[in-house]
Design a protein around this motif. Structure first.
Motif, PDB file in Angstrom:
ATOM      1  N   ALA A 282       0.849  -1.192   0.000  1.00 48.13           N
ATOM      2  CA  ALA A 282       0.000   0.000   0.000  1.00 48.13           C
ATOM      3  C   ALA A 282       0.878   1.234   0.000  1.00 48.13           C
ATOM      4  N   GLY A 283       0.460   2.240  -0.763  1.00 49.34           N
ATOM      5  CA  GLY A 283       1.165   3.514  -0.779  1.00 49.34           C
ATOM      6  C   GLY A 283       1.079   4.200   0.579  1.00 49.34           C
ATOM      7  N   ALA A 284       1.900   5.209   0.768  1.00 50.25           N
ATOM      8  CA  ALA A 284       2.037   5.850   2.084  1.00 50.25           C
ATOM      9  C   ALA A 284       0.792   6.611   2.521  1.00 50.25           C
ATOM     10  N   SER A 285      -0.160   6.828   1.603  1.00 51.55           N
ATOM     11  CA  SER A 285      -1.392   7.523   1.987  1.00 51.55           C
ATOM     12  C   SER A 285      -2.602   6.594   2.020  1.00 51.55           C
ATOM     13  N   ALA A 286      -2.387   5.267   1.929  1.00 45.70           N
ATOM     14  CA  ALA A 286      -3.484   4.306   1.920  1.00 45.70           C
ATOM     15  C   ALA A 286      -3.646   3.653   3.290  1.00 45.70           C
ATOM     16  N   PRO A 287      -4.852   3.696   3.871  1.00 48.38           N
ATOM     17  CA  PRO A 287      -5.054   3.118   5.204  1.00 48.38           C
ATOM     18  C   PRO A 287      -5.099   1.593   5.169  1.00 48.38           C
ATOM     19  N   GLU A 288      -4.730   0.980   6.283  1.00 50.28           N
ATOM     20  CA  GLU A 288      -4.653  -0.484   6.376  1.00 50.28           C
ATOM     21  C   GLU A 288      -6.010  -1.150   6.193  1.00 50.28           C
ATOM     22  N   ILE A 289      -7.090  -0.455   6.509  1.00 53.55           N
ATOM     23  CA  ILE A 289      -8.418  -1.047   6.357  1.00 53.55           C
ATOM     24  C   ILE A 289      -8.691  -1.447   4.911  1.00 53.55           C
ATOM     25  N   LEU A 290      -8.110  -0.719   3.953  1.00 57.69           N
ATOM     26  CA  LEU A 290      -8.299  -1.045   2.540  1.00 57.69           C
ATOM     27  C   LEU A 290      -7.493  -2.277   2.142  1.00 57.69           C
ATOM     28  N   VAL A 291      -6.332  -2.454   2.778  1.00 56.21           N
ATOM     29  CA  VAL A 291      -5.534  -3.672   2.551  1.00 56.21           C
ATOM     30  C   VAL A 291      -6.307  -4.882   3.063  1.00 56.21           C
ATOM     31  N   ASP A 292      -6.850  -4.770   4.271  1.00 60.74           N
ATOM     32  CA  ASP A 292      -7.610  -5.871   4.859  1.00 60.74           C
ATOM     33  C   ASP A 292      -8.815  -6.226   3.988  1.00 60.74           C
ATOM     34  N   GLU A 293      -9.472  -5.208   3.473  1.00 62.09           N
ATOM     35  CA  GLU A 293     -10.646  -5.403   2.625  1.00 62.09           C
ATOM     36  C   GLU A 293     -10.288  -6.205   1.366  1.00 62.09           C
ATOM     37  N   ILE A 294      -9.144  -5.898   0.765  1.00 63.71           N
ATOM     38  CA  ILE A 294      -8.706  -6.591  -0.449  1.00 63.71           C
ATOM     39  C   ILE A 294      -8.302  -8.036  -0.135  1.00 63.71           C
ATOM     40  N   ILE A 295      -7.593  -8.246   0.969  1.00 65.64           N
ATOM     41  CA  ILE A 295      -7.227  -9.611   1.358  1.00 65.64           C
ATOM     42  C   ILE A 295      -8.492 -10.453   1.577  1.00 65.64           C
ATOM     43  N   ASP A 296      -9.486  -9.875   2.252  1.00 66.74           N
ATOM     44  CA  ASP A 296     -10.740 -10.593   2.497  1.00 66.74           C
ATOM     45  C   ASP A 296     -11.434 -10.955   1.185  1.00 66.74           C
ATOM     46  N   ALA A 297     -11.375 -10.044   0.207  1.00 65.23           N
ATOM     47  CA  ALA A 297     -12.000 -10.315  -1.095  1.00 65.23           C
ATOM     48  C   ALA A 297     -11.318 -11.490  -1.798  1.00 65.23           C
ATOM     49  N   PHE A 298     -10.006 -11.589  -1.667  1.00 67.11           N
ATOM     50  CA  PHE A 298      -9.289 -12.721  -2.269  1.00 67.11           C
ATOM     51  C   PHE A 298      -9.593 -14.019  -1.525  1.00 67.11           C
ATOM     52  N   LYS A 299      -9.787 -13.929  -0.216  1.00 66.34           N
ATOM     53  CA  LYS A 299     -10.071 -15.135   0.559  1.00 66.34           C
ATOM     54  C   LYS A 299     -11.437 -15.735   0.209  1.00 66.34           C
ATOM     55  N   VAL A 300     -12.342 -14.902  -0.301  1.00 67.48           N
ATOM     56  CA  VAL A 300     -13.637 -15.414  -0.751  1.00 67.48           C
ATOM     57  C   VAL A 300     -13.470 -16.268  -1.999  1.00 67.48           C
ATOM     58  N   ARG A 301     -12.539 -15.875  -2.848  1.00 72.00           N
ATOM     59  CA  ARG A 301     -12.379 -16.529  -4.156  1.00 72.00           C
ATOM     60  C   ARG A 301     -11.252 -17.555  -4.204  1.00 72.00           C
ATOM     61  N   PHE A 302     -10.329 -17.458  -3.252  1.00 74.27           N
ATOM     62  CA  PHE A 302      -9.162 -18.338  -3.243  1.00 74.27           C
ATOM     63  C   PHE A 302      -9.000 -18.958  -1.848  1.00 74.27           C
ATOM     64  N   ASP A 303      -8.355 -20.100  -1.815  1.00 75.05           N
ATOM     65  CA  ASP A 303      -7.896 -20.674  -0.543  1.00 75.05           C
ATOM     66  C   ASP A 303      -6.557 -20.007  -0.245  1.00 75.05           C
ATOM     67  N   ALA A 304      -6.641 -18.822   0.332  1.00 74.24           N
ATOM     68  CA  ALA A 304      -5.469 -17.940   0.426  1.00 74.24           C
ATOM     69  C   ALA A 304      -4.786 -18.046   1.783  1.00 74.24           C
ATOM     70  N   LYS A 305      -3.458 -18.112   1.747  1.00 76.96           N
ATOM     71  CA  LYS A 305      -2.662 -17.983   2.966  1.00 76.96           C
ATOM     72  C   LYS A 305      -1.800 -16.738   2.813  1.00 76.96           C
ATOM     73  N   VAL A 306      -1.633 -16.022   3.911  1.00 78.91           N
ATOM     74  CA  VAL A 306      -0.908 -14.749   3.889  1.00 78.91           C
ATOM     75  C   VAL A 306       0.450 -14.921   4.544  1.00 78.91           C
ATOM     76  N   GLU A 307       1.495 -14.508   3.828  1.00 80.80           N
ATOM     77  CA  GLU A 307       2.844 -14.482   4.386  1.00 80.80           C
ATOM     78  C   GLU A 307       3.322 -13.036   4.431  1.00 80.80           C
ATOM     79  N   ILE A 308       3.678 -12.548   5.604  1.00 78.17           N
ATOM     80  CA  ILE A 308       4.178 -11.175   5.740  1.00 78.17           C
ATOM     81  C   ILE A 308       5.679 -11.178   5.493  1.00 78.17           C
ATOM     82  N   VAL A 309       6.121 -10.322   4.584  1.00 81.05           N
ATOM     83  CA  VAL A 309       7.543 -10.214   4.246  1.00 81.05           C
ATOM     84  C   VAL A 309       8.028  -8.840   4.725  1.00 81.05           C
TER      85      VAL A 309
END
Length: 330
Positions: A282-309
């Motif tokens: 996320a860019g420096a002006s994008a809030p984390e809530i939007l990141v969470d929202e996008i991850i949740d959208a992928f989890k609906v469509r994919f069997d997604a696991k998240v790795e933090i780098v």
């Protein structure tokens, strides 16, 4: 039961997906401070609070502050005569803006990022020492407009590309200095500075790199994840310079396709067919809530696991204006 297929709620099997989540990402200290200034001004002085230009380049943030009573304008002449606070955005403003506000006896608060203010101070120092100033940046960006506006017209020359650097003709090559916009691509800026230094060895640069720590850290994190990703999503707005640079950095670092996404509802799902790996930052002006929202959208469509780098840790905070640190009026 292990080994059973996982479905997306519509009867379709969810394919596996690894999401590489870049860290650091999202809000930097300057953005966090700017948003706090608007929120605290609303809490202390009440609505409305006027903000010249978007406080930061993110629609979700601007809409949220508007709902709380902030009124965004592009110029001071859009603001009626009022005792309400007027806030200057994190990108900085030309000197003419606070001067005009003072003439109208406006009560204003400056939310300019301290790292942008540092560049303003550098520009003034070089000017006072008789140097011709080159500003590496993007034409029309509010930070560039603000930095250029610290000095008399014609004192600062904008350099956008290495080609501009190769063509520039100074008055005196021995009396040159350069400064940069804080949200540029680290690699592009390095290429431009290399050209300038080859042509003008006596040119003076910043004591410490003008590109802010957050821009550098977010680009480094994307470089780390991009080679392992079939797609990279950069959460951010199209007018956010640092977010656009992250898209470019991801593709240069080896991701076949990177894209800017404002929020989950903006995702073009056709672009993610048959992928097994996805990077998100996320860019420096994008809030984390939007990141969470996008991850949740992928989890609906994919069997997604998240790795933090994680490539760096950030603990920087900037002081608020004195007027907001004082106790609120009774």
């Amino acid at each position: 039961m292990t080994g059973m297929p996982i479905f997306n709620g519509h009867g379709a099997e969810r394919p596996p997906l690894t999401i590489y989540l870049a860290a650091p990402r999202g809000f930097c200290a300057g953005v966090d401070r700017a948003i706090q200034i608007v929120e605290l001004a609303l809490a202390k002085f009440g609505a409305p609070v006027y903000v010249r230009h978007e406080i930061v380049h993110n629609r979700y943030v601007v809409e949220g502050l508007t709902a709380k009573g902030a009124i965004f304008v592009e110029e001071l002449d859009e603001i009626p005569d009022t005792g309400a606070p007027v806030i200057f955005s994190a990108h900085g403003v030309p000197k003419a803006v606070p001067a005009a506000a003072s003439l109208r006896r406006m009560f204003y608060l400056d939310a300019t990022c301290p790292l942008v203010s540092k560049v303003h101070v550098e520009a003034e120092r070089h000017y006072e020492q008789g140097r011709e100033i080159l500003l590496i940046g993007h034409a029309g960006h509010p930070e560039v407009v603000g930095t250029t506006g610290q000095l008399p017209e014609g004192s600062v020359h904008l350099i956008e590309t290495a080609e501009d650097a190769a063509r520039f003709s100074p008055r005196n090559p021995e009396r040159l200095a350069y400064i940069t916009q804080t949200t540029l691509s680290v690699d592009d800026t390095k290429d431009i500075v290399t050209v300038l230094r080859q042509r003008f060895p006596a040119m003076v640069g910043p004591h410490k790199d003008d590109i802010c720590y957050a821009t550098t850290n977010r680009q480094d994190a994307v470089k780390k994840i991009a080679p392992a990703c079939e797609r990279v999503i950069v959460v951010g707005s199209p007018n956010s310079s640092n977010s656009l640079r992250l898209v470019e950095v991801a593709e240069r670092a080896g991701c076949p396709r990177a894209m800017l996404v404002g929020r989950a509802s903006d995702i073009d799902w056709n672009a993610f067919t048959n992928i097994r790996s996805l990077g998100i930052t996320a860019g420096a002006s994008a809030p984390e809530i939007l990141v969470d929202e996008i991850i949740d959208a992928f989890k609906v469509r994919f069997d997604a696991k998240v790795e933090i780098v994680t490539t760096a840790s950030e603990d920087i905070a900037f002081k608020l204006p004195r007027e907001l640190r004082e106790a609120p009026a009774a």
